[in-house]
Design a protein around this motif. Structure first.
Motif, mmCIF file in Angstrom:
data_model
loop_
_atom_site.group_PDB
_atom_site.id
_atom_site.type_symbol
_atom_site.label_atom_id
_atom_site.label_comp_id
_atom_site.label_asym_id
_atom_site.label_seq_id
_atom_site.Cartn_x
_atom_site.Cartn_y
_atom_site.Cartn_z
ATOM 1 N N ASN A 29 46.127 44.309 37.266
ATOM 2 C CA ASN A 29 45.631 45.065 36.124
ATOM 3 C C ASN A 29 44.527 44.296 35.396
ATOM 4 N N SER A 30 44.703 42.979 35.292
ATOM 5 C CA SER A 30 43.679 42.155 34.637
ATOM 6 C C SER A 30 42.393 42.115 35.454
ATOM 7 N N ASP A 33 39.655 46.960 39.582
ATOM 8 C CA ASP A 33 39.578 47.440 40.960
ATOM 9 C C ASP A 33 39.183 46.335 41.924
ATOM 10 N N VAL A 35 37.816 44.889 45.264
ATOM 11 C CA VAL A 35 36.886 45.410 46.274
ATOM 12 C C VAL A 35 36.769 44.493 47.484
ATOM 13 N N PHE A 36 37.320 43.298 47.368
ATOM 14 C CA PHE A 36 37.203 42.343 48.483
ATOM 15 C C PHE A 36 38.386 41.391 48.437
ATOM 16 N N GLU A 56 38.275 39.686 44.806
ATOM 17 C CA GLU A 56 37.149 39.997 43.928
ATOM 18 C C GLU A 56 37.250 41.455 43.484
ATOM 19 N N SER A 57 37.038 41.640 42.190
ATOM 20 C CA SER A 57 36.929 42.994 41.661
ATOM 21 C C SER A 57 35.447 43.311 41.521
ATOM 22 N N VAL A 58 35.124 44.514 41.004
ATOM 23 C CA VAL A 58 33.720 44.876 40.840
ATOM 24 C C VAL A 58 33.008 43.792 40.037
ATOM 25 N N LYS A 59 33.681 43.293 39.019
ATOM 26 C CA LYS A 59 33.040 42.374 38.083
ATOM 27 C C LYS A 59 33.182 40.896 38.414
ATOM 28 N N ALA A 60 34.347 40.487 38.957
ATOM 29 C CA ALA A 60 34.600 39.049 38.989
ATOM 30 C C ALA A 60 35.334 38.604 40.239
ATOM 31 N N PRO A 83 41.266 47.055 50.187
ATOM 32 C CA PRO A 83 41.631 46.123 49.103
ATOM 33 C C PRO A 83 42.239 46.829 47.882
ATOM 34 N N ARG B 23 39.881 48.648 27.390
ATOM 35 C CA ARG B 23 40.050 47.198 27.309
ATOM 36 C C ARG B 23 38.815 46.672 26.599
ATOM 37 N N ARG B 307 27.563 36.473 43.567
ATOM 38 C CA ARG B 307 27.444 36.609 42.113
ATOM 39 C C ARG B 307 26.226 35.858 41.590
#
Lengths: 124, 379
Positions: A29-30, A33, A35-36, A56-60, A83, B23, B307
């Motif tokens: 949840n943290s 989504d 993705v990898f 990895e999520s979309v952001k991080a 994933p 969030r 990134r």
């Protein structure tokens, strides 16, 4: 079968001398989504606290550390192509790998379900 | 993100975001929604298929006010490289605030008023993270008779996606006639709307500036349409990255020039020839000789994102750095932008990215990654 938890939000479902490792619902949840995912190779010797997997999520990007030492005996081959399973069913179909427990004494510092839920509740 | 200990500011929609289950994260000094329960992936895809509603009230809005357009435009042209003088009433242009070296202090939108009695007004929208330095920078450089009026009492919404025009038509009949980068001011149910057909997603859409006191009602009204969902900063970033649009502080900053960044299209012919903006000699030289490095689109192979900060290698040495990178939900794969030496900037050029200590094969790709679907400009 007992399930134990780390402060890094990984779970270990212990079955004899083998543990199935994944990330908790709180962790998925943290992350958001996923993705990898990169899983360790079967046969790899992991050391407690060392790098085990990458999610990895979309952001991080986020590292998954080995919660205990031992040999990787199986990985969830379906995960790299799907994933999102980690978000949908982290405690079930979203498992990462199975590890043969090298030293059961390493399990001592881990939390049980009640302790983990209290730990998560404190994080807010 | 905000290194200071100042309490985070709230936009007028803060309570609405919290109530919607967003969030919240610190961004540019504001407590902002990074995602709603739908999640970044779902919000991104929804915006490309239907319409996404973004609260961008944290951005800096201001007016430059002079006695007539020529005076106002010349004052702005001393700070940016775009042709502002020949902007028609009710039209908008993208430009950059430049420093003396031609480095980018911020990027911004400049709109020429078409409001009777406000012929000498320009409307600016700047980045939230830069507004506290941009506005003093601008104000200090305006000539006598031209002033900067901050509009901190204005909120800003973006409605983006293929359904945006049909949704807004229900509230504002005829708004679909507005062309891309055109502006219209009007009154709906007693509230003043300043509407521009533009955005930051690559989709058709609008930005709607309203008084802070009227924004909650507009937000709720737009969300009352089942084609509209609220979208957080997470999807705003993945949408703009797929659209190949620069994010200030990442893809552009004082260390990059507009030419290195591939923003040549935003510097019109008259300004290229005449100069008269900060850093003009460097920018004219780069236009003539080419910049030493260029911003490019990058497609990493496989599914692992590269990134910001990843080294870009070619011929066994470092030739550049990734400045934005992530997963493109519409592309269904990783996408990135970065700067590479000019000799490695051609489409199809093979690169190697250093991602978490490992080599990742990648290729220079055309931008945008997802085709722009802007409304055609009408005159």
């Amino acid at each position: 079968m007992t399930t134990l938890y780390t402060k890094d939000h990984e779970y270990l479902s212990i079955d004899g001398d083998t543990a199935t490792v994944g990330i908790t619902d709180y962790a998925q949840n943290s992350l958001g989504d996923v993705v990898f995912v990169e899983l360790p190779a079967v046969g790899k010797q992991l050391t407690k606290g060392g790098d085990a997997a990458v999610v990895e999520s979309v952001k991080a990007a986020s590292d998954v550390y080995a919660p205990i030492s031992g040999e990787v005996v199986a990985v969830n081959d379906k995960l790299p192509d799907a994933p999102g399973t980690i978000n949908e069913d982290p405690a079930g179909a979203g498992w990462f790998f199975k590890i043969r427990i090298k030293d059961k004494a390493e399990l001592d510092g881990l939390m049980d379900e009640a302790a983990y839920q209290a730990f998560v509740a404190e994080l807010g | 993100m905000d290194p200071t200990d100042r309490p985070l500011q709230h936009t007028p929609l803060h309570a609405a975001h919290v109530a919607a289950g967003a969030r919240m994260v610190p961004f540019a000094g504001y407590d902002m929604p990074v995602q709603y329960p739908l999640g970044v992936l779902g919000e991104h895809l929804w915006t490309r298929e239907q319409a996404g509603l973004f609260d961008v009230s944290h951005m800096g809005q201001a007016f430059v006010i002079g006695p007539d357009w020529e005076t106002t435009a010349c004052a702005i042209e001393a700070l940016v490289p775009a042709d502002i003088l020949n902007l028609k009433p009710g039209y908008q242009r993208y430009s950059q605030l430049l420093d003396e070296n031609g480095g980018i202090l911020d990027d911004l939108m400049v709109t020429r008023s078409n409001y009777q009695g406000c012929e000498g007004w320009a409307y600016l929208v700047v980045n939230a993270a830069c507004k506290e330095t941009d506005f003093p920078h601008i104000a200090a450089r305006l000539p006598a008779g031209v002033t900067l009026k901050r509009a901190d009492d204005l909120a800003l919404l973006a409605l983006q996606g293929p359904a945006a025009v049909a949704v807004l038509e229900k509230l504002v009949p005829g708004i679909g006639d507005l062309g891309f980068m055109q502006f219209r001011a009007l009154k709906v149910d007693g509230a003043h709307y300043h509407i521009t057909r533009c955005g930051y997603t690559g989709e058709d859409g609008f930005e709607i500036c309203v008084a802070a006191k009227d924004v909650v009602a507009l937000w709720e009204r737009l969300l009352g349409d089942e084609r509209v969902k609220p979208i957080g900063l997470g999807a705003r970033d993945s949408l703009r990255l797929e659209a190949g649009l620069c994010l200030y502080g990442h893809d552009i900053d004082t260390g990059t020039s507009p030419i290195e960044a591939g923003l040549n299209w935003s510097i019109q012919k008259r300004r290229r020839e005449e100069g008269g903006f900060p850093g003009a000699s460097r920018i004219q030289r780069e236009l003539r000789d080419g910049a030493g490095r260029l911003r490019v689109g990058i497609r990493p192979e496989g599914r692992q994102p590269a990134r910001e900060g990843a080294d870009i290698m070619a011929d066994g040495r470092k030739v550049g750095t990734v400045t934005s990178g992530g997963f493109g939900p519409s592309v269904n794969g990783p996408v990135a932008m970065g700067y590479v030496e000019r000799g490695f900037a051609s489409e199809g050029q093979k690169l190697t990215l250093m991602v978490r200590g490992k080599e990742l094969a990648a290729t220079v790709a055309a931008l945008p990654f997802t085709p722009h679907r802007y409304a055609r400009t009408k005159s």
